[in-house]
Write an enzyme that holds these catalytic residues in place. Structure first.
Site, PDB file in Angstrom:
ATOM      1  N   ASP A  74      48.708  48.362  51.332  1.00 19.13           N
ATOM      2  CA  ASP A  74      48.145  47.417  50.611  1.00 19.13           C
ATOM      3  C   ASP A  74      48.785  46.807  49.645  1.00 19.13           C
ATOM      4  O   ASP A  74      50.158  47.918  48.603  1.00 19.13           O
ATOM      5  CB  ASP A  74      46.706  47.026  50.050  1.00 19.13           C
ATOM      6  CG  ASP A  74      46.181  47.797  49.450  1.00 19.13           C
ATOM      7  OD1 ASP A  74      47.133  48.888  49.240  1.00 19.13           O
ATOM      8  OD2 ASP A  74      45.110  47.775  48.447  1.00 19.13           O
ATOM      9  N   ASN A 129      33.758  47.259  45.232  1.00 16.90           N
ATOM     10  CA  ASN A 129      33.313  46.649  45.795  1.00 16.90           C
ATOM     11  C   ASN A 129      32.683  46.757  47.443  1.00 16.90           C
ATOM     12  O   ASN A 129      33.295  46.176  48.541  1.00 16.90           O
ATOM     13  CB  ASN A 129      33.432  45.479  45.991  1.00 16.90           C
ATOM     14  CG  ASN A 129      34.878  44.824  46.166  1.00 16.90           C
ATOM     15  OD1 ASN A 129      35.446  46.016  46.649  1.00 16.90           O
ATOM     16  ND2 ASN A 129      35.256  43.809  46.492  1.00 16.90           N
ATOM     17  N   HIS A 172      35.966  47.768  49.174  1.00 21.88           N
ATOM     18  CA  HIS A 172      37.478  46.919  50.068  1.00 21.88           C
ATOM     19  C   HIS A 172      38.243  48.640  50.262  1.00 21.88           C
ATOM     20  O   HIS A 172      38.211  49.692  49.525  1.00 21.88           O
ATOM     21  CB  HIS A 172      37.775  46.237  49.560  1.00 21.88           C
ATOM     22  CG  HIS A 172      38.520  46.871  47.995  1.00 21.88           C
ATOM     23  ND1 HIS A 172      39.395  45.972  47.485  1.00 21.88           N
ATOM     24  CD2 HIS A 172      39.522  48.189  47.797  1.00 21.88           C
ATOM     25  CE1 HIS A 172      39.832  46.786  46.021  1.00 21.88           C
ATOM     26  NE2 HIS A 172      39.943  47.356  46.022  1.00 21.88           N
ATOM     27  N   GLU A 230      38.727  42.961  51.811  1.00 21.26           N
ATOM     28  CA  GLU A 230      37.759  42.818  50.795  1.00 21.26           C
ATOM     29  C   GLU A 230      36.541  42.200  51.747  1.00 21.26           C
ATOM     30  O   GLU A 230      36.414  41.760  53.068  1.00 21.26           O
ATOM     31  CB  GLU A 230      37.746  41.335  50.082  1.00 21.26           C
ATOM     32  CG  GLU A 230      39.646  41.580  49.330  1.00 21.26           C
ATOM     33  CD  GLU A 230      39.307  42.032  48.021  1.00 21.26           C
ATOM     34  OE1 GLU A 230      38.021  43.371  47.668  1.00 21.26           O
ATOM     35  OE2 GLU A 230      39.039  41.804  46.721  1.00 21.26           O
TER      36      GLU A 230
HETATM   37  C1  GLP Z   1      42.579  49.550  44.508  1.00 21.08           C
HETATM   38  C2  GLP Z   1      43.760  49.666  45.657  1.00 21.08           C
HETATM   39  C3  GLP Z   1      42.628  49.863  47.094  1.00 21.08           C
HETATM   40  C4  GLP Z   1      42.752  51.364  46.364  1.00 21.08           C
HETATM   41  C5  GLP Z   1      41.419  50.388  45.721  1.00 21.08           C
HETATM   42  C6  GLP Z   1      40.789  51.690  44.523  1.00 21.08           C
HETATM   43  O1  GLP Z   1      42.730  47.841  44.426  1.00 21.08           O
HETATM   44  N1  GLP Z   1      44.483  48.011  46.479  1.00 21.08           N
HETATM   45  O2  GLP Z   1      44.263  50.601  47.904  1.00 21.08           O
HETATM   46  O3  GLP Z   1      42.400  52.553  47.364  1.00 21.08           O
HETATM   47  O4  GLP Z   1      41.468  49.540  45.131  1.00 21.08           O
HETATM   48  O5  GLP Z   1      41.047  52.227  43.541  1.00 21.08           O
HETATM   49  P1  GLP Z   1      41.126  53.163  42.266  1.00 21.08           P
HETATM   50  O6  GLP Z   1      41.049  54.543  43.800  1.00 21.08           O
HETATM   51  O7  GLP Z   1      41.588  53.100  41.245  1.00 21.08           O
HETATM   52  O8  GLP Z   1      39.401  53.494  41.769  1.00 21.08           O
END
Ligand code: GLP
Length: 240
Positions: A67, A136, A138, A143
């Site tokens: 992403d 959340n 995702h 989302e």
């Molecule tokens: C981000 C990315 C995701 C990631 C998630 C968790 O925004 N778009 O691919 O897995 O949110 O992030 P973190 O590992 O910093 O908690």
């Protein structure tokens, strides 16, 4: 589903790297999808060390970006590919032509999404996805509300994602409003999936995603249906 509970983040990172290395040893041509965010940073360090010690080579692997933010320049420091590059790609030996990166400033979004879908098909699908999870629920930028049959697409980021991403970029104003993400249909068709969950701030979403009902409101809960899912969770997140 297999759940591996680890004492801490360091053990989670080591275990995850071992599984990724095992995958590449059994299929050196593996197509991988790896996340950004803070969760995978320990795994990336472990994989980079293993590469330096000649334990693993990424030379014949394929990598597809999970992403990114949409409509930001490719050289923007918020560009998630650049994050992945700094924390992992430039430490190891992927062939650049084996990497599918989103063109985050493409003019035609349909063409861009179609191009990436076509690449996934050309590679015969995905062998291994490693996911982090948003607070959340995702997956990538799928989302809440995302459908199981969703394709690669542009998506409006949820207010929760904008708030949590503000930690990376200083303030909510600096967080782009839209993302581009691989869709759940390709991701859940992967042969193997690993979900990483660490930290107290993920305890609630861990419970909901893995032990709660399957619902589009928590996209990570769809993972419960996958035949080869490994969840690797640290003590702070599983909370015993
Ligand atoms: C981000 C990315 C995701 C990631 C998630 C968790 O925004 N778009 O691919 O897995 O949110 O992030 P973190 O590992 O910093 O908690």
């Amino acid at each position: 589903m297999k759940i591996i509970k680890t004492k801490n983040y360091s053990e989670l990172s080591i275990k995850t790297a071992e599984i990724v290395i095992g995958q590449i040893h059994s299929n050196p041509n593996s197509t991988l999808v790896l996340p950004t965010g803070n969760t995978p940073l320990g795994m990336f360090s472990q994989l980079s060390i293993a590469f330096k010690k000649n334990i693993v080579s990424f030379n014949n692997c394929f990598l597809i970006e999970l992403d990114d933010y949409w409509q930001i320049p490719m050289n923007d420091n918020r560009n998630l590919y650049n994050w992945l590059d700094k924390s992992f790609i430039q430490n190891v030996n992927f062939k650049l032509e084996n990497i599918t990166r989103f063109n985050t400033s493409a003019i035609n979004s349909d063409n861009e999404c179609h191009r990436v879908e076509k690449n996934i098909k050309k590679m015969g699908g995905i062998d291994l996805v490693v996911f982090g999870v948003g607070p959340n629920g995702h997956l990538g930028f799928n989302e809440p509300g995302s459908k199981l049959n969703s394709k690669t697409r542009i998506i409006d980021l949820s207010p929760e994602s904008i708030t949590s991403s503000a930690n990376y970029w200083g303030s909510e104003e600096n967080v782009p409003q839209q993302g581009i993400t691989l869709g759940l249909s390709s991701l859940l068709a992967a042969k193997k999936i690993i979900l990483l969950v660490n930290g107290k701030h993920k305890a609630q979403i861990y419970k909901q995603a893995i032990h709660g009902p399957i619902t589009p409101l928590i996209p990570a809960s769809y993972l419960q249906q996958h035949k080869h899912l490994t969840v690797i969770v640290d003590q702070d997140a599983y909370g015993e």
